[in-house]
Each structure stands twice: as C-alpha cells, then as structure tokens.
Design a protein around this motif. Structure first.
Motif, PDB file in Angstrom:
ATOM      1  N   VAL A  11      -0.098   5.126   0.717  1.00  0.00           N
ATOM      2  CA  VAL A  11      -1.195   5.987   1.147  1.00  0.00           C
ATOM      3  C   VAL A  11      -1.210   7.253   0.295  1.00  0.00           C
ATOM      4  N   SER A  12      -2.399   7.737   0.046  1.00  0.00           N
ATOM      5  CA  SER A  12      -2.558   8.971  -0.729  1.00  0.00           C
ATOM      6  C   SER A  12      -1.805  10.127  -0.071  1.00  0.00           C
ATOM      7  N   ASP A  59      -2.477   0.255  -4.418  1.00  0.00           N
ATOM      8  CA  ASP A  59      -2.441  -0.911  -3.537  1.00  0.00           C
ATOM      9  C   ASP A  59      -2.622  -2.159  -4.390  1.00  0.00           C
ATOM     10  N   VAL A 117       0.839  -1.200   0.000  1.00  0.00           N
ATOM     11  CA  VAL A 117       0.000   0.000   0.000  1.00  0.00           C
ATOM     12  C   VAL A 117       0.872   1.249   0.000  1.00  0.00           C
ATOM     13  N   LEU A 127      -5.246   6.901   5.748  1.00  0.00           N
ATOM     14  CA  LEU A 127      -5.904   5.646   5.415  1.00  0.00           C
ATOM     15  C   LEU A 127      -6.115   4.844   6.691  1.00  0.00           C
ATOM     16  N   THR A 161      -5.944   5.408  -1.616  1.00  0.00           N
ATOM     17  CA  THR A 161      -4.529   5.063  -1.697  1.00  0.00           C
ATOM     18  C   THR A 161      -3.960   5.551  -3.021  1.00  0.00           C
TER      19      THR A 161
END
Length: 564
Positions: free
Chosen positions: A35-36, A90, A33, A41, A87
C-alpha cells in the motif's frame, strides 16, 4: 510473474480522481500488494474465493488497508479482485509455497484430532507445539498467521506465542506475549488483543539483557503449561510460536532455549538451509521433535534497519491511537509519590569484598533498580505491572502501557497518556528503552495550529549540526554570554542561523538524506524569527532547533524548515 496481474478496464466514471481497477487471478496464484505510504487502499472480492494470510475474504465487502501495509491475496480456484486507491507496487505471482504450507496445516490438524481423542491425563493429549524459525524477513510471522487462521477455521483455538520483541505481533515491541486465537485473524486489524498475556522486556533486542529474556520466556512457558493442564481443548489445539530473526551466536542459543522451554514438537525452518541442518543435528536425539524445512515466499520484502525502526514506532502509536486513528487515549496526571518506577538489570551481584580473591563483580541482569523521576523519563513508554510487591515485578505480566508526555518538577506531577481513563491497574511501572517520539511529532503538529502554520512533515534524527549552529549554541550556554544580556544571545543565534541557511541546497540535502520521519513545515505567518534575527530577505529558508530538544540536550533533535 506479471506486474499488475491480468487487468480489467477501470470501473470508475471517466475523469474520476479515484483509480478503481480489477485484477483477475488464476488458480493457485496470489496478488502481492504494498500500500502507498500516503493513502489507504480499498479492496474487495468480486468473484471466486480468496484469502489473505489464511483468512477468507467475504465477497462484495470493501476492506480498507492503511498506508504502508504489505499483504498478499491468494486464491485456490481463481478470483477477481477490485482495488480502489494507489499502491507502492502490486503484481501477481504464480509461484508460491502455499501448497507446502497447507500440507503442514493438514499434518498439524491430524495431530490435533489425535490429541483430542486421547485420554486427558496422557502425554498424547498434547496437541502440536509449532515453533517457526528463520532469519530476519523470511516470512515467519506471516506463516504463523496462516497456520493459526487455518486452525481457527477448523474450529480449533490454538495459542499464539510471540517471542519476537523486535516487532511485536500481539502488542508493542519490547514484549513477549501469548494469546488464544478463536477466529481467523482479521487481515486488516491483525492479532486480537482481547486476552493477551504480556511480559515486558523493555528493549527491541534481547542482546541488551539476554538473561532477562530467558527468564521471561521461561515464565511465560510455565503460565501456559498451567493453563493447558486445566483446559483440554486448548491443550489439544496446541500452540504456534513466532521467533525473532536473530539466528547466529547468542540468537541461536536463544532459539534452542525457546524450543526446549516450550517443549516444541514441530520446528519449521524458513528460508535457510544452514539453520535447518544445524537444528536437525542438535534435535535428532529427540524422537518427538520434527524439524521441517520450508521455502520462504517470494513476496517477502527485505527491510533495512530504518524501515524496521519506523514499523516499531507506528506499532507503538497504534497501541494508543488505533490502526486508523479510531481510538482516543486519555491524558492523566499523577504525583511523583503515586508511581514507583523500576528498571531491570544493572548493579553488581555482590560487593567486591564478598567475592573470591581476584574475582570482579558482575552486573546482575535481573536486579530491580528503583528509578527516581528525572528528565530522561520524558517520552518513554513504561509498562504497568500487575505486581503487588516490587519483588514480583519480573514474574508478573503487565496490564498495559503508558507514555510519559510531561514532567513538572515544581508541582511534582507527571502527565502520561493511557489507553483509558481512571487509575492505573497497578502502581509499579517498568522502564525500558522504548520511546514514543512519533507521537511527540503528532503533538507538535497539533499545537502548531495555534501559530497559524502547518507541519506537513517532521524530521527526527541523530545528526551532526553545522559548525556555525554549534558555535552559536555554545556561545549561548557559555558563562561569558550570561553577562552580555538577552540581545547578544539573540544575536549569537542569528549569526549561527544566518550562516547555516546561506546554503539552502545543503539544508534540503540534509533533510532528504537523514532522519526517521522527514516532513516539511510551511509557515504562513510567523514573527518568531523577526524577534530573534531581525528583518531578513524574503524567500529564505531557516533551520532551527527547538531549545528543549536541541542536539546538546537530547539525542533526538527536532528540525523544521521554514518558508517565509
């Protein structure tokens, strides 16, 4: 490999703005993953068992990961993961090096048990000293976390040593540090900061002062050796040493220096056959040193220089404000006379008259040089030394760090930000090259509310200003302008700005292609420019430099885009 994993239907109500989704992982697979960058998240374990970098996830408990974080959820026997939020990317992966990593842990665990069973005064009582080496972005810090968390899960208390001054896993960049690991490392908070032993180099690469780096590494190793002598449990648990990604030339020599200084017994080489071969040949005569080659994870993300620079800035900010802005640093004021600032390195070792004929004086990399308070200190991060005398600064660890936010030469006062209120634990400060411009941006954003505008993004970069802006600024600074009055100074600014902003596409192109932290400022009501340049057409874009941070007085100009 499959993007998004085996998805299950979203569990949120129809039409809800939150994106809650489930991912089912098969055994020995992992969910990777990113994360944005804009929002956190949330993640939790629904069924099965899983871990993040060696630390098990408790079931049915939401974990909140901050923006920009990259991590992987691995399961040995299968699991269902639920995520809430956006995300960057991912995906699931079924090819991981986790089996080889856990095999390394099993061997290290056996050596710890053997060391614990040996007489405390024998060499066999020393547990494994593992040093992880490899090129940049090969997963060294991640593997270090796994080995530490697995060991802590088994009841050991290994010592983590971080020699990577470019990023800083324990504290801010520019430092080498060590800390005991008593519990599996928190997947969100990271390495605990309860009892770190920190030495300040002051730069993000050892190349600025290689000799100082070696001295600090040796100093840290000697302190740890003394602690192991008096603590049988820590001695048997051993240490895990994370290193920098500089593995060629001087960087390779520094790796050999670290291996020798810490008396490493296991060298784990990640992601490069050449480095493994070189170290194996160099260390083959040391019977108690094992050089092991490991595959790097496919989830390792390569970062360019700008991304690493951003990560360092956020790491410094986290020191003062916390990972989730949950800390409240204190602003303090001190007199010039209360603080003694030094930098390490520079100046000749001896005068030319004392050298042999034909010899040239060389700079002394470990010489302490007093620094007088000047404008260059503004926005620098300084280390607070535990030293009682100046000659103890290099050999002393540091208590923490402060950020210089203001210097008043009239009152001879310095304003600085510190993690806690009260007097500093030491009066000697060490200066390096670390700046905290990201926090400066935040302070500008907060103060902007007074003028009824919102800064959504800011831009800080070394740029070449438009020739019209440069000419206008030069006209202001020139002696000939001084006799023409304030009005013509304003007119000079206006002509330069008007010429510059007549090409808005170029302005937006500039903002999108340069700078560390691109942000856009929205001005709802602003009368500043009507004072400077008069009434202009509506819906124009103006680009201006804040005077005290113009490109002619600082290498880090601040640019804002204004929307009337």
């Amino acid at each position: 490999m499959a993007y998004g994993g085996t998805s299950v239907a979203p569990t949120g109500p129809p039409g809800s703005s939150t994106s809650i989704r489930q991912v089912k992982l098969d055994k020995e697979c992992e969910l990777r993953v990113e994360v944005s960058p804009d929002s956190p998240l949330r993640l939790r374990l629904l069924t099965g068992s899983a871990e993040i970098f060696g630390t098990e996830i408790a079931p049915e408990i939401w974990l909140t990961f901050p923006p920009r974080l990259k991590f992987a959820v691995f399961t040995w026997y299968g699991a269902t993961i639920e995520m809430d939020g956006t995300t960057e990317t991912d995906y699931t992966a079924d090819e991981t090096p986790m089996i080889s990593y856990v095999n390394v842990h099993a061997v290290l665990d056996a050596r710890r048990h053997r060391a614990k069973a040996s007489p405390s005064d024998s060499d066999a009582s020393q547990g494994p000293r593992v040093i992880v080496v490899g090129p940049t972005d090969s997963g060294k810090s991640t593997l270090s976390r796994m080995l530490l968390s697995w060991a802590a899960k088994q009841g050991w208390k290994p010592t983590f040593v971080d020699l990577d001054i470019g990023q800083g896993s324990i504290t801010i960049p520019g430092c080498i540090a060590a800390t005991p690991i008593e519990l599996p490392i928190d997947p969100v908070e990271g390495i605990p900061l309860d009892m770190p032993l920190v030495y300040f180099h002051g730069h993000v690469t050892p190349s600025v002062n290689v000799d100082l780096y070696k001295v600090l590494v040796k100093e840290l190793a000697q302190i740890l050796e003394r602690q192991f002598t008096g603590n049988v449990e820590s001695r048997a648990a051993g240490m895990v040493i994370n290193t920098m990604g500089w593995i060629e030339g001087v960087g390779y020599e520094l790796l050999l220096h670290a291996i020798d200084t810490f008396n490493a017994t296991v060298v784990l080489v990640l992601g490069q056959e050449k480095l493994w071969s070189m170290l194996r040949d160099v260390l083959k005569n040391k019977a108690n040193v094992d050089v092991v080659k490991l595959q790097k994870s496919g989830g390792v993300v390569s970062r360019n220089a700008k991304v690493r620079q951003k990560a360092r800035a956020y790491r410094i900010r986290e020191y003062f404000y916390g990972l989730a802005n949950d800390l409240s640093p204190h602003s303090n004021i001190a007199s010039f006379s209360d603080l003694f600032i030094y930098r390490v390195g520079g100046g000749p070792q001896a005068p030319r008259s004392a050298l042999p004929a034909g010899a040239e004086p060389a700079a002394d990399p470990t010489r302490l040089i007093p620094v007088s308070v000047n404008q260059d200190l503004l926005h620098l991060v300084l280390a607070v030394s535990f030293a009682k005398e100046p000659d103890e600064i290099i050999s002393s660890n540091v208590a923490g760090f402060i950020w210089i936010t203001d210097i008043n030469f009239e009152s001879k006062k310095i304003t600085y930000l510190a993690p806690s209120a009260g007097n500093l634990p030491g009066k000697y400060l060490i200066m390096g090259s670390l700046t905290c411009l990201l926090m400066f941006c935040d302070s500008v954003i907060k103060s902007s509310a007074h003028y009824r505008f919102e800064i959504v993004q800011t831009l800080i970069s070394e740029i070449e200003p438009d020739v019209h802006v440069k000419r206008a600024m030069n006209d202001i600074n020139a002696d000939k302008v001084s006799g023409l009055g304030i009005a013509q100074q304003h007119q000079a600014i206006g002509h330069g700005l008007k010429a510059f902003i007549s090409r808005p596409r170029e302005v937006f192109s500039l903002l999108s292609n340069v700078g560390l932290f691109p942000r856009v400022a929205k001005f709802y009501e602003l009368e500043l420019f009507s004072l400077l340049v008069g009434n202009w057409e509506a819906n124009i874009v103006a680009s201006f430099f804040i005077a005290s941070f113009s490109p002619f007085s600082s290498p880090f100009p601040l640019i804002c885009v204004l929307h009337y």
